[in-house]
Enzyme design. Structure first.
Site, mmCIF file in Angstrom:
data_model
loop_
_atom_site.group_PDB
_atom_site.id
_atom_site.type_symbol
_atom_site.label_atom_id
_atom_site.label_comp_id
_atom_site.label_asym_id
_atom_site.label_seq_id
_atom_site.Cartn_x
_atom_site.Cartn_y
_atom_site.Cartn_z
ATOM 1 N N HIS A 48 4.307 4.210 8.809
ATOM 2 C CA HIS A 48 4.878 3.206 9.706
ATOM 3 C C HIS A 48 5.132 3.719 11.114
ATOM 4 C CE1 HIS A 48 5.218 0.219 6.590
ATOM 5 N NE2 HIS A 48 5.912 1.029 5.824
ATOM 6 N N ARG A 73 4.080 11.979 4.973
ATOM 7 C CA ARG A 73 3.635 10.743 4.327
ATOM 8 C C ARG A 73 2.421 10.215 5.078
ATOM 9 N NH1 ARG A 73 7.117 5.271 3.151
ATOM 10 N NH2 ARG A 73 7.270 5.156 5.433
ATOM 11 N N ASP A 87 -5.173 21.208 5.160
ATOM 12 C CA ASP A 87 -5.762 22.299 5.943
ATOM 13 C C ASP A 87 -4.937 22.598 7.190
ATOM 14 O OD1 ASP A 87 -7.789 22.517 4.116
ATOM 15 O OD2 ASP A 87 -9.337 21.618 5.375
ATOM 16 N N GLU A 152 6.388 1.419 -5.536
ATOM 17 C CA GLU A 152 7.000 0.427 -4.651
ATOM 18 C C GLU A 152 6.682 -1.011 -5.057
ATOM 19 O OE1 GLU A 152 6.993 1.917 -0.375
ATOM 20 O OE2 GLU A 152 5.061 2.654 -1.099
ATOM 21 N N ASP A 178 10.182 -2.150 -0.294
ATOM 22 C CA ASP A 178 8.935 -2.776 -0.736
ATOM 23 C C ASP A 178 9.041 -3.301 -2.156
ATOM 24 O OD1 ASP A 178 6.779 -2.591 1.367
ATOM 25 O OD2 ASP A 178 7.465 -0.527 1.379
#
Length: 267
Positions: A48, A73, A87, A152, A178
């Site tokens: 978000h 996230r 990586d 969620e 959610d």
């Protein structure tokens, strides 16, 4: 020299509670400031917040050497995104909206090298291997990667037991907002039905021997979630904290100023 130890994963395995905070300003400088605030982990939000892989990687770097572990996230569980952020040095990733066993299994494979997974072998080019200075990174990386999946939705709850049973899923993070929306309770994450679903989910996650996580901006709710058994929890965000603090400061000043002039509580 092996891959660096992941302190967040070690803490979850030992059931040591980890307190966190959300980082959504998309700024390495802000992330570095927050890393001195004493939180066990900081969630660098790519879902978000207006982040891309380079900005996420820069914030991972900003947290290096601090006591706050970077949890990244990603916006979706795409294998190429997971590969790039690992990586770049992230060791813990959180993937939103996981609803099926098949998706969770694919995510596990994405964070592991062959033959146990299908993570691309290219870390010599990145921070993860200290730019190829960690000679046995490939042999030791898998055990230090931590995968958190977000549950969620009602579909996610229905598949929770099977998802929690998957080797390689280290934690399950319940998303109250959610989940509430999917239950027809948009904007009501504290509704009794949502709370009951979270209580049940925590119990099932604990039964599976995995770590349960959650996030809330309400401290009373946070204490309640902790009592329910949350193993890792975020209790605020940089954005909302900045809004609240700057607004409160202005109102305090205006209140003091007007009390000495007009007697009014505001303009």
């Amino acid at each position: 020299m092996p891959a660096p130890i992941n302190p967040f994963k070690a803490a979850l395995n030992e059931r040591r509670f980890q307190l966190g905070f959300w980082v959504a300003l998309a700024s390495p400088y802000a992330a570095e400031i927050l890393s001195g605030s004493g939180y066990d982990w900081l969630l660098i939000d790519g879902e978000h917040a207006p982040n891309d892989i380079p900005s996420l990687a820069a914030q991972v770097k900003a947290l290096k050497g601090s006591q706050s572990h970077a949890v990244v996230r990603l916006p979706v569980g795409e294998t190429w995104m997971i590969k790039q952020i690992l990586d770049a040095g992230a060791q813990t990733v959180m993937i939103p909206m996981v609803e099926t066993v098949e998706e969770a299994e694919r995510l596990v494979r994405a964070v592991r090298y062959p033959p146990r997974g299908d993570r691309g072998v290219g870390a010599a080019l990145g921070r993860a291997s200290s730019f190829s200075r960690i000679g046995d990174y490939l042999e030791t990386a898998d055990r230090e990667i931590c995968l958190i999946v977000q549950i969620e939705s009602r579909a996610g709850l229905a598949a929770l037991d099977r998802i929690a049973a998957i080797d390689g899923v280290d934690g399950l993070f319940i998303g109250p907002s959610d989940l509430a929306a999917d239950m027809g309770l948009l904007g009501q994450p504290g509704h009794a039905d949502v709370t009951a679903a979270i209580r049940d989910a925590f119990a099932r996650i604990a039964k599976a021997g995995k770590a349960s996580g959650i996030m809330t901006l309400n401290l009373d709710q946070a204490r309640f979630y902790r009592e329910l058994g949350a193993d890792f929890m975020a209790i605020g965000t940089d954005v909302t904290t900045l809004v609240e603090a700057t607004t409160r400061l202005r109102l305090q000043y205006q209140g003091d100023e007007t009390s000495h002039t007009t007697g009014s509580s505001g303009y």
